[in-house]
Design a protein around this motif. Structure first.
Motif, PDB file in Angstrom:
ATOM      1  N   UNK A 149       4.145  -6.349  -6.523  1.00  0.00           N
ATOM      2  CA  UNK A 149       3.757  -6.387  -5.107  1.00  0.00           C
ATOM      3  C   UNK A 149       4.325  -5.195  -4.349  1.00  0.00           C
ATOM      4  N   UNK A 150       5.413  -4.610  -4.882  1.00  0.00           N
ATOM      5  CA  UNK A 150       6.019  -3.451  -4.221  1.00  0.00           C
ATOM      6  C   UNK A 150       5.183  -2.183  -4.355  1.00  0.00           C
ATOM      7  N   UNK A 151       4.189  -2.202  -5.250  1.00  0.00           N
ATOM      8  CA  UNK A 151       3.369  -1.004  -5.436  1.00  0.00           C
ATOM      9  C   UNK A 151       1.960  -1.190  -4.878  1.00  0.00           C
ATOM     10  N   UNK A 152       1.692  -2.325  -4.252  1.00  0.00           N
ATOM     11  CA  UNK A 152       0.378  -2.531  -3.626  1.00  0.00           C
ATOM     12  C   UNK A 152       0.240  -1.625  -2.411  1.00  0.00           C
ATOM     13  N   UNK A 153      -0.985  -1.246  -2.108  1.00  0.00           N
ATOM     14  CA  UNK A 153      -1.239  -0.401  -0.942  1.00  0.00           C
ATOM     15  C   UNK A 153      -1.230  -1.257   0.316  1.00  0.00           C
ATOM     16  N   UNK A 154      -0.504  -0.812   1.310  1.00  0.00           N
ATOM     17  CA  UNK A 154      -0.421  -1.513   2.588  1.00  0.00           C
ATOM     18  C   UNK A 154      -1.189  -0.728   3.636  1.00  0.00           C
ATOM     19  N   UNK A 155      -1.993  -1.413   4.412  1.00  0.00           N
ATOM     20  CA  UNK A 155      -2.763  -0.723   5.441  1.00  0.00           C
ATOM     21  C   UNK A 155      -3.759   0.231   4.794  1.00  0.00           C
TER      22      UNK A 155
END
Length: 955
Positions: free
Chosen positions: A245-251
């Motif tokens: 989840x730390x490497x998912x794209x945010x925004x």
């Protein structure tokens, strides 16, 4: 003896390269268009040496030649009870890769057999490409699930090169778990490991090629520019990304972690992602993870359905698998202690409630008023609040004084009130000391029992430091009894603290941790007590913190305690009721829906904290807060909980057991094979095996060729005092894993004996040298009729990439020079008793002339039969291949349509729009062309089979 050019090669083939015999371990397509053969030497001069040959380059001098099975030299086995033949055949069988989707190895690891932990591997193996997000809830054993899949890929020859990327605090934990339970040797590339690698290799060499299997932290990859360059030039068979989840794209932007993960996802055939919190409630964020697994799956990251991602992930909660693991999950016990505020605290609370920050409250930080930030800090500790006030005052000194003069005065008054709260008047701290010190308290804890340790979580480092200074002397603990764990520690320090907390002999009793320790780390080995010194404002933080001790394998009842302040100040009293509601809602969700974060539906720590802060700022009652923010997903475009449930492939409790496979075998188990193999090799080598059959333990001297193999493996698993010790008993191995936590070394001296251990691979290679180049043993068995001959053959048809697609062990039966048919190896073993019965060997039996003369015709028959098997396979697989390619074609059309729609709605100059649209179209064309080529190369058979004569049985 003639040979033929190696047009069709697959793992297991024997080849001649530069006049030496080699065993092909792996076949890859080279960039030159030929094949890259990874081999191990069999001839005397190259024995046990590993090398990679490029067929195109070798062809310039002397082509790589496969040994002609029709010219196999048949040799009578003169060994006692045909042991050389049995060992030889067993080694060939063990090096035969499975070609179906059943589990052959992973379920035999040093772990309890739990069906749900096998499901991710079974799901992934059903697909042409093993790429999956394992998104099981906190504490269900994702590392074990990843280990099962990795084991199966290694067994299939698709896991020689592995890279694991995880958090720096988890490097040792992950490395040790994969070695002790699965004997997967990951070299740890932490700061010390990197220095060691740099000292061993030339400056311009790529360290990722020095070790085939390694583990590194994402932070190291982010911070080390040199290693990122090496990363782009390396490829792996499998990459594992932990806490994905730390490497998912945010925004609409990509973080550095997201960019690195995207790069990694293109550097391997197989990709395993692990996350207990796989999404933040936004379709785009979750789509970014799905696109790393399969970049063709989703055309529009903001608009896709469950069918688009089916098969790419698996997600279960404790409630879903509880019935499979009775006794493995203890029922947690929750307690909340209500603590009246001291007078000094009441004054500080009153000052905070009456605070009037005209300018500062107009500028929100993290979506909340600064006054709320101060309240959150004070709910943690006076030290945290003072730190927050002082930081803001320093900041305001650089601002125009007239703008903030009133705010500065208010902050100074609050600071004065907070500073009056000493450790003696800090009620939660004093109550914590009383609860831990009082024999009548449910939280009574002395710290004297090495098997009963305590972890205290706090959000703020200032609070952590306060507790570290004041709590140990109040409890009578010495410095060696207490450690801190937070993100400011180096990777080496974080790993050491986690190791010590789980090791019996360590004096460490109390761990005071920030939320850096709430992701992934196992704290449950010697600890079943957890105290939240401050109450989280996010349900996801509840889940992560509690999961450190409430997880698979916890043997005692998890005791989870919260400290809640009680104040006469109405504002503070009401806000604390909101936080207490989060406690009860977390517990309800764990029991009912499994995922507490589904209540708010935002799936992001900061977003959840912002909602809680909003409830406090608006003065909502607990009922209003529950109705508005804790009842259902809010304003997202989709209900992710229901969405994921709909997109998940279903499995039953019995499906895992029904899909376990077993290769034919001549020995009862690994222990018997190794016992006889070592005894046989000891005749020519000083192995001095010491074997205890009753305890299922054996140990041996490490010969030079085996020691050479260990030179490329992690330092932690190197032989001690020149010997290795093994057991194949799961219970004994798991007891050794527990025992080693008492040891200063903390790595088991006892190794798990199973097919993937490096010693088994060494033994397989060594016993194959009992027979020479292109030779096959002949056994004379009384269970066969006179003139009856059975040629035991193995046939492999690879795909275009050289990976076995069809693999068969079978026998060609001849009697009186007439062919009587084909039989699978299992039936032959049953009929002849080979492997299950003991046959005396007089030692003077000759190879029948008939067996030698019939061999070319037998090979021709075998070739014809394998061609028929290939036709039947293609008749089955071609509809699947065509359906897959048709699906890809439809997906490509959707991608192109989405690009057209996107640029149609964009307002920009036509020439710019046209250029960018064409670039995107080319990217899509290249993406699908590459993926279609991969599918065709993977699922299309070569025309010719590779046949090997394994043995001949004669009557």
């Amino acid at each position: 003896m003639s040979q033929k050019s190696a047009s069709t090669l697959a793992p297991g083939a024997r080849v001649l390269v530069r006049d030496a015999e080699w065993l092909v371990r792996r076949v890859d397509r080279a960039s030159t268009g030929g094949q890259a053969l990874t081999c191990v030497g069999l001839s005397e001069l190259v024995r046990d040496r590993e090398a990679t040959f490029l067929t195109d380059l070798e062809a310039l001098h002397s082509p790589v030649k496969s040994l002609d099975p029709a010219r196999t030299r048949l040799v009578a086995d003169s060994s006692n009870q045909y042991q050389d033949s049995l060992l030889y055949l067993e080694s060939l069988l063990r090096q035969t890769p499975p070609t179906d989707s059943r589990l052959y190895t992973g379920h035999q690891a040093a772990m309890d057999f739990v069906p749900y932990q096998l499901d991710p591997a079974l799901q992934a193996l059903e697909k042409p490409r093993q790429r999956i997000l394992i998104a099981d809830s906190v504490g269900l054993g994702q590392t074990l699930e990843a280990g099962v899949l990795l084991s199966e890929l290694i067994r299939r020859g698709r896991g020689k090169r592995i890279l694991v990327v995880t958090m720096k605090s988890m490097l040792t934990q992950f490395q040790k778990e994969l070695w002790t339970r699965f004997t997967i040797p990951l070299t740890r590339l932490d700061s010390i490991g990197l220095q060691r690698v740099r000292s061993k290799i030339p400056t311009n060499h790529n360290p990722f090629y020095y070790f085939d299997k390694s583990i590194i932290s994402m932070d190291t990859l982010k911070q080390d520019n040199e290693f990122r360059v090496h990363l782009e030039k390396a490829t792996w068979d499998v990459i594992v990304i932990d806490e994905a989840h730390n490497v998912a794209e945010r925004g609409h932007g990509r973080t550095q972690r997201a960019r690195l993960a995207r790069l990694l996802s293109r550097q391997s055939d197989s990709l395993i992602m692990l996350s207990a919190t796989p999404h933040d409630g936004r379709a785009r964020s979750f789509a970014s993870l799905m696109n790393m697994l399969d970049p063709t799956a989703i055309a529009n990251q903001d608009d896709y359905g469950p069918d688009d991602i089916k098969g790419l992930f698996i997600r279960r909660f404790k409630k879903d698998i509880q019935h499979q693991v009775k006794g493995s999950f203890q029922e947690r016990r929750i307690s909340t202690c209500h603590i009246p505020a001291s007078e000094q605290e009441e004054r500080a609370f009153a000052s905070l409630a009456g605070l009037n920050l005209h300018s500062l409250n107009n500028k929100r930080t993290g979506g909340q008023l600064f006054q709320t930030t101060l309240e959150k800090a004070l709910f943690s500790s006076p030290a945290a609040c003072l730190e927050t006030i002082d930081a803001r005052l320093r900041q305001l000194q650089r601002a125009p004084q007239a703008d903030y003069a009133g705010d500065v005065q208010s902050l100074r008054e609050l600071r004065s009130a907070v500073a009056d709260i000493t450790s003696e008047s800090f009620s939660r701290f004093q109550k914590l000391v009383d609860l831990l010190s009082s024999p009548s308290s449910e939280l009574y804890w002395t710290g004297k029992d090495p098997l009963d340790r305590l972890v205290i979580f706090t959000e703020r480092i200032a609070t952590l430091e306060f507790l570290y200074r004041h709590l140990p002397p109040a409890l009578g603990l010495k410095d060696r009894h207490v450690e801190r764990l937070h993100g400011g520690l180096s990777d080496i320090e974080q790993q050491r603290v986690v190791e010590d907390f789980g090791r019996d002999e360590s004096p460490l009793r109390l761990l005071i941790a920030s939320d850096v320790a709430s992701e992934g780390i196992n704290l449950h080995y010697l600890c079943h007590r957890l105290i939240h010194f401050d109450i989280p404002w996010s349900l996801m933080v509840f889940q992560q913190r509690n999961g450190r001790i409430d997880r698979y394998g916890q043997e005692r009842t998890p005791l989870i305690s919260y400290l809640a302040i009680q104040s006469r100040e109405p504002k503070i009293h009401g806000d604390m009721r909101i936080l207490e509601l989060l406690i009860s809602k977390d517990e309800e969700a764990i029991k009912n829906i499994g995922d507490p974060s589904a209540l708010m539906g935002v799936y992001d720590v900061e977003a959840e904290e912002a909602r809680t802060a909003g409830a406090l700022e608006q003065g909502l009652s607990p009922d209003d807060f529950a109705a508005r923010d804790l009842s259902a997903p809010q304003d997202g475009p989709l209900d992710l909980l229901a969405f994921l449930e709909e997109g998940q492939e279903k499995s039953s409790d019995t499906s895992a057991r029904q899909r376990l496979g077993q290769m034919p075998a001549l020995f009862a188990d690994d222990f018997e094979y190794v016992r006889l193999g070592l005894n046989r090799l000891d005749q020519d080598n000083d192995l001095s095996p010491d074997i205890d059959e009753s305890l299922r333990v054996l140990d041996m001297n490490v010969p030079g060729d085996l020691l050479h193999r260990f030179a490329f493996l992690p330092r932690e698993i190197q032989p001690r005092n020149g010997r290795l010790k093994f057991t194949d008993d799961k219970d004994t191995m798991q007891e050794e894993i527990r025992r080693c936590r008492k040891d200063e070394q903390a790595w088991p001296e006892l190794h798990y004996l199973w097919p993937l251990h490096p010693v088994l691979q060494w033994l397989n290679d060594r016993v194959q040298t009992s027979f020479g180049r292109n030779e096959a043993p002949v056994l004379t068995l009384p269970s066969l009729k006179p003139e009856e001959i059975i040629y035991i053959l193995t046939g492999i048809i690879p795909n275009r990439k050289g990976q076995p697609l069809i693999q068969n062990w079978f026998g060609v039966i001849v009697s009186g020079r007439a062919f009587k048919g084909m039989e699978p190896l299992e039936k032959i073993l049953e009929r002849t008793g080979l492997g299950s019965s003991t046959f005396s060997n007089p030692g003077n039996m000759k190879v029948s002339r008939q067996a030698e003369e019939m061999l070319p015709s037998v090979i021709q028959k075998a070739m014809e039969w394998m061609n028929e098997v290939r036709r039947e396979f293609e008749n089955r697989i071609n509809p699947q291949l065509n359906a897959h390619l048709e699906k890809l074609e439809q997906l490509k059309i959707r991608h192109r349509r989405e690009i057209e729609q996107y640029f149609h709605e964009k307002h920009m100059p036509e020439n710019v729009k046209s250029r960018r649209r064409d670039e995107r179209m080319r990217e899509v064309e290249n993406l699908f062309a590459e993926y279609m080529e991969w599918i065709e190369d993977t699922m299309t058979t070569e025309e010719h089979s590779s046949i090997k004569v394994a043995a001949v049985l004669q009557g």
